[in-house]
Design a protein around this motif. Structure first.
Motif, PDB file in Angstrom:
ATOM      1  N   HIS A 220       0.795  -1.228   0.000  1.00 19.19           N
ATOM      2  CA  HIS A 220       0.000   0.000   0.000  1.00 19.19           C
ATOM      3  C   HIS A 220       0.827   1.277   0.000  1.00 19.19           C
ATOM      4  O   HIS A 220       0.272   2.368  -0.072  1.00 19.19           O
ATOM      5  N   GLU A 244      -2.610  -4.410  -3.792  1.00 18.53           N
ATOM      6  CA  GLU A 244      -3.169  -3.124  -3.372  1.00 18.53           C
ATOM      7  C   GLU A 244      -2.434  -1.910  -3.952  1.00 18.53           C
ATOM      8  O   GLU A 244      -2.839  -0.772  -3.728  1.00 18.53           O
ATOM      9  N   TRP A 268      -3.460 -10.930  -3.109  1.00 18.28           N
ATOM     10  CA  TRP A 268      -2.301 -11.428  -2.366  1.00 18.28           C
ATOM     11  C   TRP A 268      -2.248 -12.948  -2.245  1.00 18.28           C
ATOM     12  O   TRP A 268      -1.178 -13.536  -2.288  1.00 18.28           O
ATOM     13  N   ASN A 287       1.755  -5.432   4.101  1.00 20.76           N
ATOM     14  CA  ASN A 287       1.064  -6.703   3.902  1.00 20.76           C
ATOM     15  C   ASN A 287       0.431  -6.657   2.510  1.00 20.76           C
ATOM     16  O   ASN A 287       0.155  -5.573   2.000  1.00 20.76           O
ATOM     17  N   CYS A 288       0.210  -7.822   1.843  1.00 16.73           N
ATOM     18  CA  CYS A 288       0.193  -9.114   2.496  1.00 16.73           C
ATOM     19  C   CYS A 288       1.282 -10.042   1.918  1.00 16.73           C
ATOM     20  O   CYS A 288       1.125 -10.546   0.824  1.00 16.73           O
ATOM     21  N   CYS A 382     -11.179  -7.116   1.699  1.00 14.78           N
ATOM     22  CA  CYS A 382      -9.987  -7.938   1.465  1.00 14.78           C
ATOM     23  C   CYS A 382     -10.349  -9.221   0.742  1.00 14.78           C
ATOM     24  O   CYS A 382     -11.419  -9.778   0.953  1.00 14.78           O
ATOM     25  N   ALA A 409     -10.042  -1.997  -2.332  1.00 14.83           N
ATOM     26  CA  ALA A 409      -9.198  -3.018  -1.689  1.00 14.83           C
ATOM     27  C   ALA A 409      -9.007  -4.241  -2.592  1.00 14.83           C
ATOM     28  O   ALA A 409      -9.447  -4.243  -3.747  1.00 14.83           O
ATOM     29  N   CYS A 410      -8.384  -5.279  -2.050  1.00 14.48           N
ATOM     30  CA  CYS A 410      -7.904  -6.340  -2.951  1.00 14.48           C
ATOM     31  C   CYS A 410      -8.980  -7.334  -3.374  1.00 14.48           C
ATOM     32  O   CYS A 410      -8.756  -8.120  -4.296  1.00 14.48           O
ATOM     33  N   CYS A 436      -7.894  -0.166   0.422  1.00 13.43           N
ATOM     34  CA  CYS A 436      -8.870  -0.322   1.510  1.00 13.43           C
ATOM     35  C   CYS A 436      -9.092   0.995   2.255  1.00 13.43           C
ATOM     36  O   CYS A 436     -10.222   1.317   2.632  1.00 13.43           O
ATOM     37  N   GLU A 470      -8.106  -9.114   7.175  1.00 13.83           N
ATOM     38  CA  GLU A 470      -7.203  -8.776   8.277  1.00 13.83           C
ATOM     39  C   GLU A 470      -7.671  -7.543   9.054  1.00 13.83           C
ATOM     40  O   GLU A 470      -8.820  -7.148   8.954  1.00 13.83           O
ATOM     41  N   LYS A 472      -7.157  -4.291   9.148  1.00 15.41           N
ATOM     42  CA  LYS A 472      -7.604  -2.995   8.624  1.00 15.41           C
ATOM     43  C   LYS A 472      -9.102  -3.037   8.377  1.00 15.41           C
ATOM     44  O   LYS A 472      -9.805  -2.035   8.530  1.00 15.41           O
TER      45      LYS A 472
HETATM   46 FE1  FSO Z   1      -5.914  -6.695   0.906  1.00 13.69          FE
HETATM   47 FE2  FSO Z   1      -3.886  -7.541   2.418  1.00 13.69          FE
HETATM   48 FE3  FSO Z   1      -5.921  -3.636   1.674  1.00 13.69          FE
HETATM   49 FE4  FSO Z   1      -5.542  -5.888   3.569  1.00 13.69          FE
HETATM   50  S1  FSO Z   1      -3.766  -6.714   0.402  1.00 13.69           S
HETATM   51  S2  FSO Z   1      -5.944  -7.862   2.651  1.00 13.69           S
HETATM   52  S3  FSO Z   1      -7.450  -5.093   4.177  1.00 13.69           S
HETATM   53  O1  FSO Z   1      -3.733  -6.230   3.618  1.00 13.69           O
HETATM   54  O2  FSO Z   1      -5.018  -4.157   3.108  1.00 13.69           O
HETATM   55  O3  FSO Z   1      -7.049  -5.087   0.967  1.00 13.69           O
END
Ligand code: FSO
Ligand code: SF4
Length: 527
Positions: A220, A244, A268, A287-288, A382, A409-410, A436, A470, A472
Motif C-alpha cells: 500500500h 493493493e 495477495w 502486507n500481504c 480484502c 481493496a484487494c 482499503c 485482516e 484494517k
Molecule cells: Fe488486501 Fe492484504 Fe488492503 Fe488488507 S492486500 S488484505 S485489508 O492487507 O489491506 O485489501
C-alpha cells in the motif's frame, strides 16, 4: 500459540500449535504478543498524553508490525521490542532501578486477554485489532509527514485500556470511539495521498507485461513506489504494480512516470503461484506477504515494517540498488506477455476516487431520480483464500444493468477484469475507488448522496457487501458502524473474536449479517 486475528484462522476459531495458517510460527506469535505488551507498558509510562516523536513512531510501527502477513521475523521483532523497552526505561528510569517494583509501568502479558471471559476478550480484540489496522493507515500518512493529535492520542488510550481490568461498560464505548477516530485517520491519509500525488483520475490498465527488465511492487505504500520510480527512471526497467498498489496508477504524480507500465497478478493469496516463474524481482512494501517459496524467494525484497528471515530488506536509506540489479540480471520476458485477470479480461480500470465520482455528482443524482440508476453496491474489502469468496464474483455478475458497483481493496480482483458495460455518461458500471483506506472516499460519496437526497445514508439505494481478512477491515467496519450504517453484509465468515453477545449487539443495533448466496442477498436487497 494463540492467534485469531484474521479471517483464515484455523477452524474459524483460532490458530494454536506450532504454526498458524498464514505461516507465522509460535515464536513469532509470542514475540508479537510481547511487543504489544511492551507497547502497553510504554503508554503506561507516558501517561495520558498525545504521543509525539520517537514514542509515536514506536507505537505506530509496533502495532503495524503485528498485522497479519507483515512480519515473520523473530530478529526484527526482538529489535523492536528492545527499542520500546529502551524508550520506556528512558521515560521511567526509576521503575527500572526500583528494588520492589509495584508494576504500574510494567509491560502487560497478553495471555490475560486471550484467557479472559469471552465478551471481554471479544471487546479487547476489537480494540487491539482495530488499532493495529488504524496504525497501518497512520504509518502511511506519517511517512508523508502527516500526523493527527486525535489519532495519536487514541493509540495511547486504547493501548492503556487493553491492560486494565475493565468491564464491557467501559470497553464498548472505546470500541465505538475507534470507529470515529479511524475516520479521522483515513481522512488524514486521503489528504496525505492526494496532497502529495494529486487527485486520482480514471485510467485503464492493460494486463500486459512488456519485454525487458521489470520490477513488481506490492502493498500500500505509495512513497516506496515513488522512490522506486525515481531510482529506476532511465534505467530501462519497467515497474508493475501488484495487489493493493494497483490504484497508484490513478495518481497524477505517479502516472507521470512513463515506466510505470501496468499491473501484474491478482490478489495477495495468489502470489505463491503467480510469482513462481516471473523473471523479475518483487518488492513488498506492506502486507500481504506470504512465506516465499524456494523457487522465487531470492527474488523477493521487503521494506518498511515487512520482514521475513533471510529475505533482503531495503532499509531506511531506501537504496533500491539490490532490486534494480536483480531486475537487470533476470532481464524480464523476451517478448511482450499478455496476462489476464481471474475472469479472463485483459485490462482493468482504477482511479475512481471520491474526487472523480463527486465531480459527476449532478449526473449521478439526475440518473437516480430518473430511474436510470436503481442501486449502488459497495462490493469491497480484502480477498483471501477461503472457499466461498467466489460469492463476490457471482454477486457482481448477477447485479442488474441499471446498478453501479463501487469497489475498493484487494477483493476487487475477483471481478475487476469483467466488462459489465457502462452507465450514464460512459462511466463503467464497476468503479475502483482505490485501496482499503479509500473506504474514506466511499463514505464521502455516500454522505454527499444522502445530503443531495435529503435523507439518511441508510435510506439511500446503497448496499454494502464487504469481505474481510485482516485487521484494517476491523477498523473500517467500526468506522461504518460509527456512522450508523446498517444492513452491512459481511463474509465470507464472521470474525472468530466476536463473541455471541457482542454479535448480538451488532445485529440488534446495526442489523449486520453474514452473506448468504448472491441470489438470496440480491433478492432481499432489491426487493
Ligand atoms: Fe488486501 Fe492484504 Fe488492503 Fe488488507 S492486500 S488484505 S485489508 O492487507 O489491506 O485489501
Ligand atoms: Fe492464524 Fe491469522 Fe493469526 Fe496467522 S494471523 S496465526 S492465520 S489467526
Amino acid at each position: 500459540m494463540f492467534c485469531f486475528q484474521c479471517e483464515q484462522t484455523a477452524g474459524c476459531s483460532g490458530c494454536t500449535g506450532k504454526v498458524g495458517v498464514c505461516g507465522k510460527n509460535a515464536d513469532v506469535a509470542a514475540l508479537q504478543d510481547k511487543l504489544t505488551g511492551e507497547l502497553i507498558g510504554l503508554v503506561r509510562a507516558t501517561g495520558d498524553v498525545v504521543p509525539t516523536g520517537n514514542v509515536l513512531k514506536l507505537i505506530i510501527e509496533g502495532l503495524f508490525t503485528t498485522l497479519t502477513n507483515v512480519s515473520f521475523n523473530e530478529q526484527t521483532l526482538n529489535e523492536l521490542i528492545e527499542k520500546v523497552c529502551t524508550e520506556r526505561e528512558r521515560l521511567v528510569p526509576q521503575c527500572f532501578a526500583c528494588a520492589s517494583p509495584c508494576g504500574t509501568n510494567n509491560e502487560y502479558d497478553l495471555s490475560h486477554i486471550w484467557t479472559d471471559n469471552e465478551d471481554i476478550r471479544s471487546l479487547k480484540s476489537l480494540i487491539l485489532f482495530g488499532i493495529r489496522g488504524m496504525a497501518a493507515y497512520a504509518y502511511h500518512a506519517m511517512v508523508l509527514g502527516y500526523t493527527n493529535d486525535e489519532v495519536s492520542h487514541f493509540f495511547v488510550k486504547a493501548l492503556f485500556a487493553l491492560g486494565e481490568d475493565w468491564g464491557m461498560d467501559k470497553l464498548l464505548p472505546i470500541v465505538m470511539e475507534l470507529g470515529k477516530v479511524n475516520l479521522v485517520c483515513m481522512e488524514m491519509l486521503d489528504k496525505a495521498n492526494t496532497g502529495t500525488y494529486g487527485t486520482p483520475t480514471p485510467i485503464t490498465i492493460d494486463l500486459k507485461v512488456e519485454k525487458g527488465p521489470f520490477i513488481i511492487i506490492s502493498g500500500h505504500d505509495l512513497l516506496d513506489l515513488k522512490l522506486l520510480l525515481e531510482q529506476t527512471k532511465d534505467k530501462g526497467i519497467n515497474i508493475y504494480t501488484h495487489g493493493e498498489m494497483l490504484p497508484a496508477h490513478g495518481y497524477p504524480e505517479l502516472k507521470k512516470y512513463k515506466h510505470l507500465k501496468g499491473n501484474f497478478g491478482t490478489a495477495w493469496q495468489n502470489q505463491q503461484k503467480e510469482f513462481a516463474n516471473v523473471p523479475a524481482p518483487i518488492l513488498f512494501t506492506t502486507n500481504c506477504l506470504m512465506p516465499p517459496k524456494d523457487g522465487y524467494s531470492d527474488r523477493v525484497f521487503t521494506t518498511e515494517v515487512v520482514s521475513y528471515p533471510e529475505i533482503t530488506h531495503i532499509g531506511d536509506d531506501k537504496d533500491f540498488t539490490p532490486i534494480i540489479e536483480k531486475a537487470l540480471e533476470l532481464g524480464g520476458y523476451d517478448e511482450d506477455k499478455q496476462f489476464t485477470g481471474i475472469n479472463g479480461g485483459t485490462s482493468v480500470t482504477t482511479g475512481f476516487g471520491h474526487g472523480t465520482i463527486l465531480s459527476v455528482a449532478d449526473k449521478v443524482i439526475d440518473a437516480v431520480k430518473s430511474g436510470a440508476i436503481k442501486h449502488f453496491f459497495l462490493v469491497g474489502g480484502c480477498d483471501g483464500a477461503r472457499v466461498g469468496r467466489n460469492y463476490y464474483t457471482d454477486f457482481v455478475k448477477q447485479t442488474p444493468d441499471d446498478t453501479i458497483i463501487l469497489t475498493l481493496a484487494c477483493s476487487k480482483y475477483r471481478f475487476n477484469d469483467l466488462d459489465l458495460g457502462t452507465i450514464i455518461g460512459g462511466l463503467p458500471r464497476i468503479m475502483d475507488m482505490g485501496q482499503c483506506n479509500d473506504a474514506y472516499g466511499a463514505i464521502k460519496v455516500a454522505i454527499a448522496l444522502a445530503e443531495a437526497f435529503e435523507c439518511e445514508v441508510n435510506e439511500l439505494p446503497l448496499s454494502m457487501i464487504l469481505s474481510w481478512y485482516e485487521q484494517k477491515a476491523v477498523c473500517i467496519l467500526l468506522t461504518l458502524l460509527h456512522l450508523g450504517i446498517k444492513n452491512i453484509r459481511l463474509g465470507p465468515t464472521l470474525p472468530a473474536f466476536i463473541s455471541p453477545n457482542v454479535l448480538g449487539y451488532l445485529v440488534e443495533n446495526y442489523n449486520i449479517a453474514k452473506i448468504t448466496t448472491p441470489e438470496e442477498d440480491l433478492k432481499n436487497i432489491l426487493g
